[in-house]
Design an enzyme around this catalytic site. Structure first.
Site, PDB file in Angstrom:
ATOM      1  NE  ARG A 101      -1.989  -0.089   8.236  1.00 35.44           N
ATOM      2  CZ  ARG A 101      -3.207   0.385   8.434  1.00 35.44           C
ATOM      3  NH1 ARG A 101      -3.256   1.885   8.883  1.00 35.44           N
ATOM      4  NH2 ARG A 101      -4.358  -0.319   8.589  1.00 35.44           N
ATOM      5  CG  ASN A 156     -23.153  -4.454 -18.604  1.00 35.32           C
ATOM      6  OD1 ASN A 156     -22.688  -5.796 -19.056  1.00 35.32           O
ATOM      7  ND2 ASN A 156     -22.845  -3.501 -18.983  1.00 35.32           N
ATOM      8  CG  ASP A 216      -7.792  -5.466  -1.898  1.00 36.39           C
ATOM      9  OD1 ASP A 216      -9.026  -5.869  -2.161  1.00 36.39           O
ATOM     10  OD2 ASP A 216      -7.338  -5.193  -1.039  1.00 36.39           O
ATOM     11  CE  LYS A 255      -4.148  -6.006   0.204  1.00 40.81           C
ATOM     12  NZ  LYS A 255      -4.783  -4.633  -0.047  1.00 40.81           N
ATOM     13  CG  ASP A 260      -1.951  -1.114   1.029  1.00 39.41           C
ATOM     14  OD1 ASP A 260      -2.469  -1.418  -0.010  1.00 39.41           O
ATOM     15  OD2 ASP A 260      -2.196  -1.659   2.071  1.00 39.41           O
ATOM     16  CE  LYS A 296     -10.970  -4.211   0.293  1.00 37.66           C
ATOM     17  NZ  LYS A 296      -9.744  -3.883   0.232  1.00 37.66           N
ATOM     18  CD  GLN A 329      -7.707  -3.462   9.019  1.00 34.01           C
ATOM     19  OE1 GLN A 329      -8.956  -3.792   9.167  1.00 34.01           O
ATOM     20  NE2 GLN A 329      -6.936  -3.751   8.119  1.00 34.01           N
ATOM     21  CG  ASP A 381     -20.791  -0.004 -10.954  1.00 36.94           C
ATOM     22  OD1 ASP A 381     -22.124   0.101 -11.169  1.00 36.94           O
ATOM     23  OD2 ASP A 381     -19.940   0.898 -11.128  1.00 36.94           O
ATOM     24  CB  ILE A 382     -25.197  -2.544 -12.254  1.00 37.76           C
ATOM     25  CG1 ILE A 382     -24.344  -1.816 -13.526  1.00 37.76           C
ATOM     26  CG2 ILE A 382     -25.807  -1.532 -11.440  1.00 37.76           C
ATOM     27  CD1 ILE A 382     -25.183  -1.236 -14.562  1.00 37.76           C
ATOM     28  NE  ARG A 431      -2.561  -3.874  12.800  1.00 37.67           N
ATOM     29  CZ  ARG A 431      -2.927  -3.586  11.517  1.00 37.67           C
ATOM     30  NH1 ARG A 431      -2.939  -4.794  10.667  1.00 37.67           N
ATOM     31  NH2 ARG A 431      -3.510  -2.730  10.442  1.00 37.67           N
ATOM     32  CB  THR A 475     -10.802  -6.255   9.039  1.00 35.71           C
ATOM     33  OG1 THR A 475     -10.208  -5.627   7.868  1.00 35.71           O
ATOM     34  CG2 THR A 475     -11.049  -7.582   8.713  1.00 35.71           C
TER      35      THR A 475
HETATM   36  O1  C5P Z   1      -1.886  -2.520   7.004  1.00 37.29           O
HETATM   37  P1  C5P Z   1      -2.833  -3.476   7.062  1.00 37.29           P
HETATM   38  O2  C5P Z   1      -2.272  -4.804   7.475  1.00 37.29           O
HETATM   39  O3  C5P Z   1      -3.971  -3.250   8.028  1.00 37.29           O
HETATM   40  O4  C5P Z   1      -3.439  -3.688   5.661  1.00 37.29           O
HETATM   41  C1  C5P Z   1      -4.548  -4.467   5.277  1.00 37.29           C
HETATM   42  C2  C5P Z   1      -4.893  -4.443   3.785  1.00 37.29           C
HETATM   43  O5  C5P Z   1      -5.899  -5.549   3.710  1.00 37.29           O
HETATM   44  C3  C5P Z   1      -5.203  -3.355   3.323  1.00 37.29           C
HETATM   45  O6  C5P Z   1      -4.698  -2.969   1.853  1.00 37.29           O
HETATM   46  C4  C5P Z   1      -6.681  -3.479   3.121  1.00 37.29           C
HETATM   47  O7  C5P Z   1      -7.124  -2.691   1.869  1.00 37.29           O
HETATM   48  C5  C5P Z   1      -6.812  -4.625   2.883  1.00 37.29           C
HETATM   49  N1  C5P Z   1      -8.287  -5.395   3.358  1.00 37.29           N
HETATM   50  C6  C5P Z   1      -8.741  -4.985   4.635  1.00 37.29           C
HETATM   51  N2  C5P Z   1      -9.963  -5.479   5.008  1.00 37.29           N
HETATM   52  C7  C5P Z   1     -10.729  -6.095   4.132  1.00 37.29           C
HETATM   53  C8  C5P Z   1     -10.175  -6.332   2.841  1.00 37.29           C
HETATM   54  C9  C5P Z   1      -8.845  -5.983   2.451  1.00 37.29           C
HETATM   55  O8  C5P Z   1      -8.184  -4.438   5.646  1.00 37.29           O
HETATM   56  N3  C5P Z   1     -11.935  -6.486   4.612  1.00 37.29           N
END
Ligand code: C5P
Length: 234
Positions: free
Chosen positions: A212, A69, A61, A34, A12, A63, A191, A66-67, A182, A119
């Site tokens: 992170r 189509n 990732d 990712k 990220d 995500k 989170q 949308d509709i 974590r 999350t």
């Molecule tokens: O830094 P951290 O470990 O919190 O990053 C989590 C990663 O997982 C981020 O890239 C976030 O976009 C992704 N993610 C998430 N929760 C979800 C889906 C994806 O934290 N439900």
């Protein structure tokens, strides 16, 4: 489903040089990389290809939500990426028809999974956006996982706390890809529903998405190495 190395490092960052350097240095300890909104919106297909050159499978990732189509057409455009992403995702709250259309748009090179409940959302957060207040995040995540399975998807993104319920409600081999990870010493940041890498694996996670705690560490290689070691020790 068991994968050789379940650690998926979330790159990220909007910085191409940093993403490439992280990809190369973390490769010995990661099973997947990712790429998410921050990097893809900054660098698009060229950035994706630069990271994919490391040879690690990519979880793209984005995500999609949308509709039917529009999601299917978007996925068909993404399926022209070379190499194809190993994993790609949509939001399960897009509904059954959207997920069915998405499943038709993705070919056998790519696993399609659905985000259940982010999350970063607590029970109160969900209720504040109109979700049924007699159900908690775990029940909602389980319902959405069943819907994703019935739409023909390969798995879901879910919190560590949702894994066990989803495992009971879905077929064997249905993947759980789990962020909110974590190590014991790390802070939660934004989170809310988190667990250590070992606890998530013990609950039955197939893939751990970690951002992170690795990329924001003073020494990212040491951080990912320590997580690998902790998983083998468990
Ligand atoms: O830094 P951290 O470990 O919190 O990053 C989590 C990663 O997982 C981020 O890239 C976030 O976009 C992704 N993610 C998430 N929760 C979800 C889906 C994806 O934290 N439900």
């Amino acid at each position: 489903m068991s994968v050789p190395n379940p650690i998926c490092v979330a790159l990220d960052t909007p910085d191409m040089a940093q993403a490439k350097a992280l990809a190369v240095s973390l490769k010995p300890y990661a099973g997947y990389l990712k790429i998410g909104l921050e990097f893809f919106y900054a660098h698009g297909r060229a950035g994706y290809q630069a990271v994919a050159e490391t040879g690690l499978p990519i979880f793209l990732d984005l995500k999609l939500h949308d509709i039917p189509n529009t999601v299917a057409s978007g996925l068909r455009s993404l399926m022209t990426l070379d190499p194809a992403p190993a994993i790609i995702n949509v939001h399960a709250t897009g509904g059954l028809d959207m997920m069915k259309a998405a499943a038709e748009a993705v070919d056998g090179r790519t696993r399609l999974i659905a985000v259940t409940i982010l999350t970063s959302l607590s029970d109160d957060d969900l209720w504040s956006i109109g979700f049924e207040t007699t159900r908690d995040t775990q029940s909602h995540a389980r319902i959405l996982a069943e819907l994703a399975m019935n739409a023909g998807l390969d798995g879901v993104v879910c919190s560590p706390h949702d894994i066990v319920g989803i495992r009971h409600a879905t077929r064997p081999g249905f993947m759980t890809v789990v962020p909110g990870i974590r190590p014991a010493e790390a802070g939660a940041q934004d989170q809310k529903r988190i667990a250590t890498p070992q606890a998530a694996m013990a609950a039955g996670a197939d893939i751990l998405v970690i951002g992170r705690a690795i990329t924001g560490a003073p020494d990212p290689v040491e951080a990912v190495r320590a997580i690998c070691e902790s998983l083998h020790a468990g």
